[in-house]
Design an enzyme around this catalytic site. Structure first.
Site, PDB file in Angstrom:
ATOM      1  N   ALA A 153      77.819  36.308  55.407  1.00 41.97           N
ATOM      2  CA  ALA A 153      77.026  37.536  55.473  1.00 41.97           C
ATOM      3  C   ALA A 153      75.643  37.297  56.106  1.00 41.97           C
ATOM      4  O   ALA A 153      75.298  37.916  57.111  1.00 41.97           O
ATOM      5  CB  ALA A 153      76.879  38.134  54.078  1.00 41.97           C
TER       6      ALA A 153
ATOM      7  N   LYS B  29      62.449  30.845  44.308  1.00 42.20           N
ATOM      8  CA  LYS B  29      63.624  31.692  44.558  1.00 42.20           C
ATOM      9  C   LYS B  29      64.764  31.278  43.613  1.00 42.20           C
ATOM     10  O   LYS B  29      65.464  32.130  43.053  1.00 42.20           O
ATOM     11  CB  LYS B  29      64.066  31.582  46.022  1.00 42.20           C
ATOM     12  CG  LYS B  29      65.254  32.496  46.298  1.00 42.20           C
ATOM     13  CD  LYS B  29      65.562  32.697  47.751  1.00 42.20           C
ATOM     14  CE  LYS B  29      66.639  33.768  47.899  1.00 42.20           C
ATOM     15  NZ  LYS B  29      67.571  33.496  48.973  1.00 42.20           N
TER      16      LYS B  29
ATOM     17  N   GLU C  10      77.305  29.183  42.797  1.00 42.61           N
ATOM     18  CA  GLU C  10      76.280  28.171  43.092  1.00 42.61           C
ATOM     19  C   GLU C  10      75.503  27.776  41.830  1.00 42.61           C
ATOM     20  O   GLU C  10      74.404  27.228  41.924  1.00 42.61           O
ATOM     21  CB  GLU C  10      75.324  28.717  44.158  1.00 42.61           C
ATOM     22  CG  GLU C  10      76.036  28.975  45.486  1.00 42.61           C
ATOM     23  CD  GLU C  10      75.108  29.470  46.580  1.00 42.61           C
ATOM     24  OE1 GLU C  10      74.935  28.773  47.585  1.00 42.61           O
ATOM     25  OE2 GLU C  10      74.570  30.590  46.431  1.00 42.61           O
TER      26      GLU C  10
ATOM     27  N   ASN D   8      72.069  46.143  43.656  1.00 38.42           N
ATOM     28  CA  ASN D   8      72.840  45.010  44.221  1.00 38.42           C
ATOM     29  C   ASN D   8      73.798  44.419  43.211  1.00 38.42           C
ATOM     30  O   ASN D   8      73.475  44.331  42.024  1.00 38.42           O
ATOM     31  CB  ASN D   8      71.897  43.842  44.572  1.00 38.42           C
ATOM     32  CG  ASN D   8      71.214  44.014  45.872  1.00 38.42           C
ATOM     33  OD1 ASN D   8      71.032  45.126  46.326  1.00 38.42           O
ATOM     34  ND2 ASN D   8      70.810  42.900  46.460  1.00 38.42           N
TER      35      ASN D   8
ATOM     36  N   GLY E 217      78.047  28.209  59.142  1.00 38.92           N
ATOM     37  CA  GLY E 217      78.452  28.968  57.962  1.00 38.92           C
ATOM     38  C   GLY E 217      78.192  30.445  58.205  1.00 38.92           C
ATOM     39  O   GLY E 217      77.323  31.053  57.576  1.00 38.92           O
ATOM     40  N   ALA E 218      78.963  31.004  59.155  1.00 38.13           N
ATOM     41  CA  ALA E 218      78.717  32.398  59.553  1.00 38.13           C
ATOM     42  C   ALA E 218      79.344  33.380  58.562  1.00 38.13           C
ATOM     43  O   ALA E 218      80.354  34.022  58.831  1.00 38.13           O
ATOM     44  CB  ALA E 218      79.254  32.623  60.972  1.00 38.13           C
TER      45      ALA E 218
ATOM     46  N   SER F 200      74.797  40.846  42.484  1.00 37.34           N
ATOM     47  CA  SER F 200      74.242  39.547  42.896  1.00 37.34           C
ATOM     48  C   SER F 200      75.323  38.711  43.579  1.00 37.34           C
ATOM     49  O   SER F 200      76.520  38.941  43.392  1.00 37.34           O
ATOM     50  CB  SER F 200      73.691  38.790  41.689  1.00 37.34           C
ATOM     51  OG  SER F 200      74.764  38.209  40.968  1.00 37.34           O
TER      52      SER F 200
END
Ligand code: KPL
Length: 294
Positions: A10, A175, A256, A241, A7-8, A243
């Site tokens: 970011a 997290k 997700e 950022n 899963g290349a 998100s």
């Protein structure tokens, strides 16, 4: 030693780049436009400026260590295809709750991982290295196994801050709870992370989400306290950022949310607890997703 990035995107490209730079043989597994771009090379900007040739493939191959960096909703598919090769030690560096358990249904040597390294996909084949962070790796049993030490060694040899830990389950949960309080608010309100802590009304919502997550973590037996304060710190530290969930919504992609707020709600229900703010955010983001995707 061969290291594979499953899963290349970011984060996968950033870690793959750093590991390849340290001299390891790295395979970048990607799909579609990202695969086509990577076949021409990988550009890194931000903290490092570079352009390198990489070994990009559509399907996984045999490897000594495989890092899984796909979105949580792709974990099951990826686990199935990884089971067809000898993928070595598998370390998830994904967001959300339940990835390791899914991988373990298909694979033997699965580890959990949590990282705060920051990266953005600027374009296909071009990743911004936005910030150094910390990476924790552990076996779900809590043991510091040889596999844990092997993965940490690869990361450290590559200049990535990494630590072997016994409490990886707690770190994965924490997290996810932090993400549960920041990501959906930014996705629904289309704001940067900082607004979650700075706008009073948004903070009231974030605080309630974080407190619900904290209660669920405590009910699961994890030692944790003052999660709202942790959320506030992360929101302020990453104030500029967008998100990952906001970026998914902006690109019309699935989020997700099922593996973040959704997983918290499901776990709470199993424990006989109510998490109404998490449930509301779950429904809102599913609604926003549907509006964008239909
Ligand atoms: O992990 C993140 C995400 O966007 O998924 C945070 C910590 C919120 C940083 O943007």
């Amino acid at each position: 030693m061969r290291v594979q990035i499953m899963g290349a995107g970011a984060l996968g490209c950033l870690f793959g780049y750093l590991i390849q730079r340290a001299g390891y043989d790295v395979i970048f597994v990607a799909r579609g436009k990202q695969l086509e771009a990577l076949k021409k090379g990988l550009r890194i900007s931000g903290l490092v400026e570079d352009f390198v040739e990489v070994n990009a493939k559509e399907n996984p191959v045999n490897a000594d260590v495989t890092f899984v960096t796909v979105k949580a909703y792709d974990t099951e598919n990826v686990a199935r295809i990884l089971a067809e090769v000898n993928c070595g030690v598998v370390c998830s560096l994904q967001n959300g709750i339940g990835n390791e358990e899914i991988l373990m249904r298909y694979l033997d040597r699965v580890l959990g991982g949590v990282t705060t390294y920051a990266s953005n996909l600027v374009d296909y084949g071009h990743v911004e290295f936005a910030g150094m962070g910390e990476t924790f790796v552990g076996d779900l049993s809590g043991e510091i196994t040889d596999d844990v030490l092997k993965v940490v060694e690869v990361l450290r040899n590559s200049g990535i801050n990494a630590e072997a830990v016994r409490d990886i389950r707690r770190r994965i949960w924490l997290k996810a709870v932090i993400n549960s309080a920041i990501n959906p608010i930014t996705a629904v309100c289309r704001c940067r992370n900082g607004a979650v802590a700075e706008v009073r009304e948004l903070w009231k919502v974030a605080e309630r989400i974080a407190l619900e997550g904290e209660e669920v973590m405590k009910a699961l037996g994890f030692e944790v306290e003052d999660v709202p304060e942790i959320v506030r710190e992360v929101a302020m530290k990453t104030r500029n950022n967008r998100s990952s969930m906001l970026q998914d919504i902006e690109r019309g992609r699935r989020t997700e949310i099922d593996f973040i707020n959704g997983a918290i709600v499901r776990t709470a229900k199993e424990l006989g607890m109510d998490t109404p703010f998490n449930e509301l955010m779950w429904l809102l983001v599913k609604g926003v997703e549907r509006l964008g995707l239909d």
